[in-house]
Design an enzyme around this catalytic site. Structure first.
Site, PDB file in Angstrom:
ATOM      1  N   ASP A  14       0.670  -1.003   0.136  1.00 50.87           N
ATOM      2  CA  ASP A  14       0.071  -0.020  -0.098  1.00 50.87           C
ATOM      3  C   ASP A  14       0.740   0.947  -0.260  1.00 50.87           C
ATOM      4  OD1 ASP A  14      -2.019  -2.223   0.140  1.00 50.87           O
ATOM      5  OD2 ASP A  14      -2.866  -1.113   2.061  1.00 50.87           O
ATOM      6  N   HIS A  23       3.944  -1.963   3.297  1.00 52.00           N
ATOM      7  CA  HIS A  23       3.555  -1.020   2.733  1.00 52.00           C
ATOM      8  C   HIS A  23       4.297   0.047   2.364  1.00 52.00           C
ATOM      9  CE1 HIS A  23       0.504  -1.692   6.477  1.00 52.00           C
ATOM     10  NE2 HIS A  23       0.086  -0.830   5.518  1.00 52.00           N
TER      11      HIS A  23
END
Length: 267
Positions: free
Chosen positions: A62, A208
């Protein structure tokens, strides 16, 4: 006459207990039915993993802010010859970092949506949810030349309305089975251990590439090496979904949802 009265009283008392229990159970079901429908067979659902006997796994990243972490992560993937992964990009970040978006695309990685504003969509009206997803869709389509059809909601937050709106817009909502907790910066060893010990066939791993995650690029080489030593092959989320033996039979479990929301990074 007295014995008959006592016997009848016991029966009545037992009936009242049973009736009260039934009412309580019915009340719980009524209160919880909003949550239950999120995971019902008929309603749209989030995908946490895919049932498969093949040792396939999807690494997902992400990104919603920053520019220091994406490049090192892309370099690790390139060096380790991992040519299949999925990146979920927020549209405001993508708009201000088009060169990184282009690099992700040109590297052959799958790009999904991470929405527009980084807020909990379950707090928005259905129309606002639609606007958030549609705005991100337009931006990502213009930047990549391909319309995304996978979305990971900001903070991993959703309810049945979010799922329905996303479904109406042609999206599959993607969650995760294994959270690396890299967003907590818990240490490289701990990040590696969490992923490599929790991984399973058909797993979707949450990582992430936002700047606040300072250890992901250091943990990633070891994660890749260890998973490969366990016999895993890296695929995109879309490729993982295509392996499902029963179309639409995604993993749905409120325990996953509660854990995901409790641990969500907001990145």
């Amino acid at each position: 006459m007295n014995s008959f009265y006592v016997f009848s009283g016991k029966k009545i008392k037992r009936f009242l207990y049973i009736f009260a229990a039934m009412l309580l159970a019915a009340g719980v079901v009524y209160i919880e039915r909003g949550n239950m429908t999120v995971f019902s067979e008929a309603a749209p659902s989030a995908i946490y993993s895919v049932p498969t006997e093949k040792k396939l796994i999807a690494l997902t990243f992400d990104i919603s802010w920053g520019e220091k972490r994406p490049e090192p992560i892309l370099k690790v993937l390139e060096d380790k010859k991992v040519d299949k992964a999925t990146f979920f990009l927020s549209s405001p970040w993508s708009k201000t970092h088009p060169e990184i978006v282009t690099k992700i695309k040109n590297s052959g990685y799958e790009i999904g949506s991470h929405g527009h504003k980084h807020v909990n969509y379950s707090t928005l009206s259905s129309e606002e949810i639609r606007n958030q997803i549609s705005t991100a869709h337009t931006t990502l389509t213009e930047l990549t030349g391909t319309a995304p059809n996978l979305i990971r909601m900001p903070n991993g937050d959703f309810d049945k309305r979010v799922l329905q709106v996303a479904n109406d817009l042609g999206y599959k909502v993607i969650q995760w089975d294994t959270d690396s907790l890299d967003w907590k910066n818990i240490g490289v060893d701990n990040i590696v251990k969490r992923v490599t010990t929790k991984a399973h066939p058909g797993d979707i791993v949450l990582l992430h590439a936002s700047d606040s995650c300072k250890q992901t690029h250091e943990a990633l080489p070891r994660i890749i090496d260890e998973l490969r030593s366990q016999g895993y092959e890296f695929v995109t989320v879309s490729e993982l979904i295509s392996q499902s033996s029963a179309e639409g039979k995604e993993v749905r479990d409120s325990a996953y949802l509660n854990d995901s929301l409790e641990n969500s990074a907001g990145m």
